[in-house]
Design a protein around this motif. Sequence first.
Motif, PDB file in Angstrom:
ATOM      1  N   GLN A 199       6.957  16.512   3.604  1.00 19.09           N
ATOM      2  CA  GLN A 199       7.690  15.321   3.190  1.00 19.09           C
ATOM      3  C   GLN A 199       6.686  14.366   2.563  1.00 19.09           C
ATOM      4  O   GLN A 199       5.600  14.143   3.113  1.00 19.09           O
ATOM      5  CB  GLN A 199       8.359  14.665   4.392  1.00 19.09           C
ATOM      6  CG  GLN A 199       9.118  13.409   4.057  1.00 19.09           C
ATOM      7  CD  GLN A 199       9.635  12.705   5.306  1.00 19.09           C
ATOM      8  OE1 GLN A 199       8.993  12.730   6.337  1.00 19.09           O
ATOM      9  NE2 GLN A 199      10.790  12.073   5.186  1.00 19.09           N
ATOM     10  N   GLN A 200       7.046  13.802   1.415  1.00 18.53           N
ATOM     11  CA  GLN A 200       6.141  12.861   0.760  1.00 18.53           C
ATOM     12  C   GLN A 200       6.917  11.635   0.317  1.00 18.53           C
ATOM     13  O   GLN A 200       7.930  11.743  -0.364  1.00 18.53           O
ATOM     14  CB  GLN A 200       5.471  13.525  -0.436  1.00 18.53           C
ATOM     15  CG  GLN A 200       4.464  12.639  -1.113  1.00 18.53           C
ATOM     16  CD  GLN A 200       3.754  13.354  -2.256  1.00 18.53           C
ATOM     17  OE1 GLN A 200       3.945  14.537  -2.478  1.00 18.53           O
ATOM     18  NE2 GLN A 200       2.927  12.618  -2.967  1.00 18.53           N
ATOM     19  N   GLY A 201       6.440  10.485   0.749  1.00 21.76           N
ATOM     20  CA  GLY A 201       7.053   9.229   0.360  1.00 21.76           C
ATOM     21  C   GLY A 201       5.994   8.166   0.182  1.00 21.76           C
ATOM     22  O   GLY A 201       4.801   8.412   0.364  1.00 21.76           O
ATOM     23  N   LYS A 202       6.410   6.960  -0.135  1.00 21.46           N
ATOM     24  CA  LYS A 202       5.468   5.857  -0.329  1.00 21.46           C
ATOM     25  C   LYS A 202       4.922   5.339   0.999  1.00 21.46           C
ATOM     26  O   LYS A 202       3.802   4.876   1.077  1.00 21.46           O
ATOM     27  CB  LYS A 202       6.146   4.705  -1.070  1.00 21.46           C
ATOM     28  CG  LYS A 202       6.525   5.038  -2.484  1.00 21.46           C
ATOM     29  CD  LYS A 202       7.216   3.860  -3.142  1.00 21.46           C
ATOM     30  CE  LYS A 202       7.601   4.203  -4.564  1.00 21.46           C
ATOM     31  NZ  LYS A 202       8.221   3.060  -5.230  1.00 21.46           N
ATOM     32  N   ILE A 203       5.735   5.443   2.066  1.00 21.07           N
ATOM     33  CA  ILE A 203       5.365   4.899   3.366  1.00 21.07           C
ATOM     34  C   ILE A 203       4.814   5.965   4.305  1.00 21.07           C
ATOM     35  O   ILE A 203       3.873   5.731   5.043  1.00 21.07           O
ATOM     36  CB  ILE A 203       6.594   4.241   4.045  1.00 21.07           C
ATOM     37  CG1 ILE A 203       7.240   3.236   3.116  1.00 21.07           C
ATOM     38  CG2 ILE A 203       6.213   3.625   5.379  1.00 21.07           C
ATOM     39  CD1 ILE A 203       6.499   1.956   2.940  1.00 21.07           C
ATOM     40  N   ARG A 204       5.408   7.163   4.279  1.00 21.67           N
ATOM     41  CA  ARG A 204       5.004   8.229   5.203  1.00 21.67           C
ATOM     42  C   ARG A 204       4.937   9.566   4.479  1.00 21.67           C
ATOM     43  O   ARG A 204       5.781   9.873   3.646  1.00 21.67           O
ATOM     44  CB  ARG A 204       5.981   8.339   6.369  1.00 21.67           C
ATOM     45  CG  ARG A 204       5.576   9.401   7.389  1.00 21.67           C
ATOM     46  CD  ARG A 204       6.527   9.471   8.533  1.00 21.67           C
ATOM     47  NE  ARG A 204       7.687  10.285   8.148  1.00 21.67           N
ATOM     48  CZ  ARG A 204       8.671  10.596   8.959  1.00 21.67           C
ATOM     49  NH1 ARG A 204       8.657  10.160  10.202  1.00 21.67           N
ATOM     50  NH2 ARG A 204       9.683  11.325   8.545  1.00 21.67           N
TER      51      ARG A 204
ATOM     52  N   GLU B  78       0.845  -1.180   0.000  1.00 20.13           N
ATOM     53  CA  GLU B  78       0.000   0.000   0.000  1.00 20.13           C
ATOM     54  C   GLU B  78       0.887   1.239   0.000  1.00 20.13           C
ATOM     55  O   GLU B  78       1.931   1.264   0.634  1.00 20.13           O
ATOM     56  CB  GLU B  78      -0.912   0.014   1.228  1.00 20.13           C
ATOM     57  CG  GLU B  78      -1.894  -1.135   1.248  1.00 20.13           C
ATOM     58  CD  GLU B  78      -2.669  -1.194   2.539  1.00 20.13           C
ATOM     59  OE1 GLU B  78      -2.100  -0.861   3.592  1.00 20.13           O
ATOM     60  OE2 GLU B  78      -3.830  -1.581   2.503  1.00 20.13           O
ATOM     61  N   GLU B  79       0.451   2.258  -0.718  1.00 19.02           N
ATOM     62  CA  GLU B  79       1.190   3.505  -0.773  1.00 19.02           C
ATOM     63  C   GLU B  79       0.269   4.651  -0.418  1.00 19.02           C
ATOM     64  O   GLU B  79      -0.941   4.563  -0.555  1.00 19.02           O
ATOM     65  CB  GLU B  79       1.763   3.731  -2.179  1.00 19.02           C
ATOM     66  CG  GLU B  79       2.842   2.753  -2.569  1.00 19.02           C
ATOM     67  CD  GLU B  79       3.432   3.061  -3.946  1.00 19.02           C
ATOM     68  OE1 GLU B  79       3.154   4.157  -4.488  1.00 19.02           O
ATOM     69  OE2 GLU B  79       4.155   2.215  -4.456  1.00 19.02           O
ATOM     70  N   ILE B  80       0.875   5.734   0.033  1.00 17.38           N
ATOM     71  CA  ILE B  80       0.117   6.952   0.320  1.00 17.38           C
ATOM     72  C   ILE B  80      -0.040   7.726  -0.990  1.00 17.38           C
ATOM     73  O   ILE B  80       0.905   7.853  -1.764  1.00 17.38           O
ATOM     74  CB  ILE B  80       0.855   7.819   1.357  1.00 17.38           C
ATOM     75  CG1 ILE B  80       0.868   7.102   2.698  1.00 17.38           C
ATOM     76  CG2 ILE B  80       0.196   9.177   1.486  1.00 17.38           C
ATOM     77  CD1 ILE B  80       1.525   7.885   3.795  1.00 17.38           C
ATOM     78  N   HIS B  81      -1.258   8.226  -1.196  1.00 16.93           N
ATOM     79  CA  HIS B  81      -1.536   9.061  -2.362  1.00 16.93           C
ATOM     80  C   HIS B  81      -1.893  10.455  -1.868  1.00 16.93           C
ATOM     81  O   HIS B  81      -2.795  10.613  -1.049  1.00 16.93           O
ATOM     82  CB  HIS B  81      -2.676   8.471  -3.194  1.00 16.93           C
ATOM     83  CG  HIS B  81      -2.346   7.120  -3.735  1.00 16.93           C
ATOM     84  ND1 HIS B  81      -1.553   6.940  -4.840  1.00 16.93           N
ATOM     85  CD2 HIS B  81      -2.669   5.878  -3.294  1.00 16.93           C
ATOM     86  CE1 HIS B  81      -1.414   5.649  -5.074  1.00 16.93           C
ATOM     87  NE2 HIS B  81      -2.082   4.979  -4.137  1.00 16.93           N
TER      88      HIS B  81
END
Length: 185
Positions: free
Chosen positions: A135-140, A57-60
């Motif tokens: 900050q933007q990443g796939k996890i946080r 799962e990733e953050i969008h």
Amino acid sequence: IEPPPPVTKTTLSFIYSSIPTLSNLTSSLPIKSFKSTYLILLKEIPSSKKKKTTHTEEIHVTESEDQLTIATGKITAFIPKSGTCILDSLLYGNVKVGGKADLIASTQDSPSREDATEIHYQSFNSHIKKAVIEQQGKIRTTIKLEGVQQGKDGREWLPFTLRMYFYAGNEQIKVVHSFIYDGDQ
């Protein structure tokens, strides 16, 4: 994702810890800034602690002119870039579970004592001046809000920074609230 229709103001449950708390400080201390941490928990929803989180799962994150939308796979948060709310609405799946959340500071004109005849309180609502993706990443993903507390008379004080941490596949939001006491001005 389209934001849901507006709803009446609701109260979210917070786990709160403060370093240091206002109640154990006196005005003679030189400390002028405070930092608090909150964890927004959706208690009605089964916790995913027992289930091991996979990082599929990733953050969008989407950004429009007036708001940020963060979808973790479990929750979707709509954060306005300005105004009085720190969180416009919060969805779990497609169900709205919270909204119109704001910070409220309250003052009183005298200490609470047994011999006090009357105590007057004044409330100051949050006024968001800026919201950015810090900050933007796939996890946080970290969202940073900057604002002040504002009274009904327009007085602004207690400038604050609020950071909201969102994690992929998680229904919790970590909130770190830092503010500067500028009441002597």
